[in-house]
Design a protein around this motif. Structure first.
Motif, short mmCIF file in Angstrom:
data_model
loop_
_atom_site.label_atom_id
_atom_site.label_comp_id
_atom_site.label_asym_id
_atom_site.label_seq_id
_atom_site.Cartn_x
_atom_site.Cartn_y
_atom_site.Cartn_z
N VAL A 129 0.84 -1.19 0.00
CA VAL A 129 0.00 0.00 0.00
C VAL A 129 0.87 1.25 0.00
CG1 VAL A 129 -0.19 0.16 2.52
CG2 VAL A 129 -2.05 1.00 1.12
N THR B 75 -1.01 -2.98 6.23
CA THR B 75 -1.86 -1.88 5.78
C THR B 75 -1.99 -0.89 6.94
OG1 THR B 75 -4.01 -1.30 4.84
CG2 THR B 75 -3.98 -3.16 6.37
N GLU C 190 -4.54 -11.22 4.95
CA GLU C 190 -4.89 -10.05 4.15
C GLU C 190 -5.78 -9.01 4.85
OE1 GLU C 190 -5.64 -10.55 -0.19
OE2 GLU C 190 -6.04 -12.59 0.44
N TYR D 91 -7.47 -5.41 5.80
CA TYR D 91 -7.80 -4.10 5.21
C TYR D 91 -8.59 -3.30 6.24
CZ TYR D 91 -6.62 -5.62 0.48
OH TYR D 91 -5.95 -6.05 -0.63
N TYR E 89 -10.48 -9.14 7.31
CA TYR E 89 -9.46 -10.10 6.93
C TYR E 89 -10.12 -11.38 6.45
CZ TYR E 89 -10.10 -12.04 11.67
OH TYR E 89 -10.62 -12.57 12.82
N ARG F 44 -1.66 -10.66 -2.68
CA ARG F 44 -2.66 -9.84 -2.01
C ARG F 44 -3.64 -9.35 -3.05
NH1 ARG F 44 -3.22 -6.93 2.81
NH2 ARG F 44 -4.19 -4.90 2.58
N ARG G 164 -11.45 -6.78 -1.94
CA ARG G 164 -11.29 -5.36 -1.59
C ARG G 164 -12.61 -4.86 -1.05
NH1 ARG G 164 -6.40 -5.56 -2.67
NH2 ARG G 164 -5.23 -4.02 -3.82
#
Length: 194
Positions: free
Chosen positions: A20, A67, A108, A110, A120, A156, A160
């Motif tokens: 990111v 992130t 993962e 966010y 996640y 990744r 989203r």
């Protein structure tokens, strides 16, 4: 007028994957294998100043896919330090405290744009955790949002969230023997109690 030419931000022989670009603390967050090490470590390289990489997660364990929270104060990442991949959060850029957010595995992470929820993956499930990330950090109980067939692509970006966390774009694996159209799940939040 002069046009600036693009210049590399960081050059070395390590294998790197960008996670990111942060806006609040202008940095690029990336994961790399350091010096032939088989485990992954996470770094932030400032886009201004001396551009010296800052370790976010540099241990004997594999830290990946960091992130930064929308306010720039915290970083979420996955690490296998417990023996399996879990989601952790610590202050950014300097880790003074660390909190484990996931309870049964996690990949993962966010952040929701307002910083009040962290998402996640856990196997085929997408998980949401309510968080408070002000002067101190705290996480609530993980809640399964929905289950799907996440793609097996090793990178990744298998999903989203939208900025408000009300919709998700998910890269799914299709059955080999049947073509299936992509599906967008709408109004999934009505089926989840918070």
């Amino acid at each position: 007028s002069r046009t600036k030419q693009a210049a590399p931000l960081l050059v070395n022989s390590e294998e790197k994957y960008v996670s990111v670009l942060t806006a609040t603390a202008p940095s690029v967050i990336y994961t790399s294998r350091d010096g032939g090490n088989t485990d992954w470590n996470t770094w932030a390289v400032p886009t201004t100043g001396d551009r010296k990489p800052i370790p976010i997660g540099k241990t004997q364990f594999a830290e990946m896919w960091a992130t930064v929270s929308p306010d720039g104060k915290y970083v979420a990442y996955q690490s296998n330090e417990s023996g399996r991949a879990e989601i952790y959060v610590h202050e950014f850029p300097e880790a003074r405290n660390k909190w484990q957010v996931s309870t049964a595995g996690g990949l993962e992470p966010y952040w929701r744009r307002d910083g009040r929820e962290l998402y996640y993956r856990q196997g085929t499930r997408l998980i949401a955790v309510p968080v408070q990330a002000g002067e101190t950090f705290s996480a609530g109980n993980p809640v399964t949002l929905f289950q799907t067939r996440f793609s097996t692509v090793i990178a990744r970006g298998r999903y989203r969230p939208t900025p408000d966390g009300q919709r998700f774009l998910v890269l799914v694996s299709l059955a080999r023997d049947a073509e299936q159209p992509a599906a967008v799940v709408l109004n999934w939040a009505s089926a989840v109690r918070r």
